[in-house]
Design a protein around this motif. Structure first.
Motif, mmCIF file in Angstrom:
data_model
loop_
_atom_site.group_PDB
_atom_site.id
_atom_site.type_symbol
_atom_site.label_atom_id
_atom_site.label_comp_id
_atom_site.label_asym_id
_atom_site.label_seq_id
_atom_site.Cartn_x
_atom_site.Cartn_y
_atom_site.Cartn_z
ATOM 1 N N ALA A 155 -74.020 4.710 60.706
ATOM 2 C CA ALA A 155 -74.835 5.771 60.108
ATOM 3 C C ALA A 155 -76.322 5.614 60.447
ATOM 4 O O ALA A 155 -77.169 6.293 59.874
ATOM 5 N N ASN A 156 -76.641 4.695 61.382
ATOM 6 C CA ASN A 156 -78.028 4.433 61.788
ATOM 7 C C ASN A 156 -78.901 3.930 60.639
ATOM 8 O O ASN A 156 -80.099 4.213 60.577
ATOM 9 N N GLN A 157 -78.293 3.177 59.708
ATOM 10 C CA GLN A 157 -79.045 2.630 58.568
ATOM 11 C C GLN A 157 -79.162 1.109 58.751
ATOM 12 O O GLN A 157 -78.527 0.316 58.049
ATOM 13 N N GLU A 158 -80.024 0.701 59.685
ATOM 14 C CA GLU A 158 -80.121 -0.694 60.071
ATOM 15 C C GLU A 158 -80.755 -1.573 58.994
ATOM 16 O O GLU A 158 -80.420 -2.755 58.860
ATOM 17 N N LYS A 159 -81.693 -1.023 58.210
ATOM 18 C CA LYS A 159 -82.305 -1.820 57.148
ATOM 19 C C LYS A 159 -81.280 -2.200 56.083
ATOM 20 O O LYS A 159 -81.252 -3.336 55.606
#
Length: 452
Positions: free
Chosen positions: A79-83
């Motif tokens: 989901a491109n939520q790397e943090k």
């Protein structure tokens, strides 16, 4: 939803071949202990085999955090939520360190009591206790290795974990050589030395993996998450990890009960089982690798909202796994005399072991269903159903059939393996039905990213 930046770079083959090599080397590490100890004593092999069965159950108990981390990190990266993925990774390391330290202490203090419950033959008790004290007392290192490796694989860095495993194997084999064969006047330490060799290699492996993890992901790993947990991260880790570990824990606990049954058949039967299962590992490691590679891909796909793509990926992986399992099982059976002869020159063990390896041709395709489908269901967030079915089948079928055919009807190890076959196929077909139902499509753990 757009594709994940990481997902675009990942393919099943690119993920799976390093995982395959890594698992193969982990198995070789265990086989190296068995093979090298077989030159020392068959009793030592049986003692270490039973101790390792107990250790495997403990590993599953702290493995739940690693499982949860791998799924959550993969979904959030998809989901491109790397943090968020980085925060979950650090939190999982902290939680598993605390939990595994408690389990290590328990194994060290109560190793003899645990082995007594297994009704181990008296001639094996001394060496089994020594091995369990040392390897079990430091098992927290393996918990950390599993967690860091799972995180790295979810990021797609499967080659890194493979290279570290190669190094661990080299250190372990060299250590075993010195403590078993005593070159250059080195003291022969037997089982105790093998245990120390195992732990030294694990310590070095963990230190290396930790350095690699921070080097690869330093921009997205908030150190504060090691002591400051987010409630939803811990909750999600437990929601995925506990049921997933429950399925594995049930399996390993049922295997301990079956080992207890085999112990009633005598030391020779117990030794045969250890040798056969060490060889059989080389069959189902293909399915394990494919299952883990598929789990990473499906986790990313679920996070990216690509449900149909995930559905097809699982079924294609399953097909590949079944074909390879059948071919590998056939090849192993026709090589059984040679393979068993590597471990022992006892003709009775070789004869019985060959018959059991013939049955693995039926067993392994069923196991392939479970290894691929359960990994896929887990990565999609559907974690409770495999546990429910697993507990019922493992105890209601595998253990019950093993006792009935193996002990009550007197078929020995053949009867035990009949129980294994029915259990794996029943669970596997039920897992396939579950995947096709697409119930898992609504169980994603991905949430909108917040400041971390």
């Amino acid at each position: 939803m757009p594709d994940s930046k990481v997902t675009k770079k990942l393919t099943l083959f690119a993920l799976t071949w390093p995982i395959f090599i890594e698992i193969l080397l982990h198995m070789l590490m265990g086989n190296a202990d068995t093979l090298m100890l077989s030159q020392y004593s068959d009793h030592s092999v049986a003692a270490v085999g039973v101790s390792n069965q107990i250790i495997q159950v403990v590993i599953v108990m702290f493995g739940f955090v690693a499982v949860g981390a791998s799924v959550l990190v993969a979904q959030n990266l998809g989901a491109n939520q790397e943090k968020t993925a980085g925060a979950i990774a650090i939190t999982s390391l902290s939680i598993n360190l605390i939990f595994s330290l408690l389990l290590s202490l328990g194994l060290y203090l109560f190793s003899e009591n645990i082995l007594n419950i297994m009704d181990l033959p008296n001639e094996l008790m001394g060496e089994a206790t020594i091995y369990l004290n040392i390897v079990g007392g430091f098992i927290f290192v393996q918990a950390l290795i599993m967690t860091v490796a799972a995180i790295l694989r979810s990021y797609g860095f499967t080659k890194d974990t493979m290279y570290v495993t190669i190094g661990m194997n080299i250190v372990n084999v060299i250590g075993n050589y010195f403590v078993i064969f005593g070159p250059f006047g080195f003291p022969v330490l037997g089982v105790e030395g093998v245990a120390y060799s195992t732990m030294i290699s694990r310590f070095l492996g963990f230190a290396t993996l930790l350095i690699i993890l921070f080097k690869r992901t330093n921009k997205t790993l908030p150190i504060k998450s090691f002591i400051k947990y987010k409630k939803e991260h811990v909750k999600d880790l437990l929601n995925i990890g506990v049921p997933s570990a429950g399925e594995q824990l049930s399996y390993n606990a049922s295997q301990m009960v079956i080992t207890y049954l085999i112990a009633q058949l005598g030391t020779m039967a117990l030794t045969t089982k250890v040798y056969v299962q060490n060889i059989a590992m080389f069959i189902f490691l293909f399915s394990i690798a494919i299952g883990q590679g598929t789990q990473i891909l499906i986790g990313h796909m679920i996070g990216a909202g690509e449900l149909e793509k995930a559905y097809k990926r699982c079924l294609k992986s399953l097909q590949i796994s079944i074909i390879i399992s059948i071919l590998a099982a056939i090849a192993i059976y026709f090589s059984s005399d040679f393979l068993l002869g590597i471990f022992t020159d006892n003709l009775t063990i070789v004869e019985k072991g060959a018959l059991i390896l013939l049955l693995t041709i039926i067993l392994e395709p069923g196991r392939a269903f479970n290894l691929v489908l359960i990994s896929s269901l887990r990565s999609a967030g559907d974690v409770k159903y495999p546990v429910f079915v697993g507990v019922l089948s493992m105890w209601g079928v595998s253990v019950t059939f093993a006792w009935f055919f193996g002990i009550f009807l007197g078929l020995g190890l053949v009867g035990i393996w009949i129980g294994f076959i029915v259990d794996e196929w029943l669970r596997g077909l039920l897992m396939l039905r579950r995947w096709r139902s697409k119930v898992w499509a609504k169980k994603s753990f991905v949430k909108k990213e917040e400041a971390v």
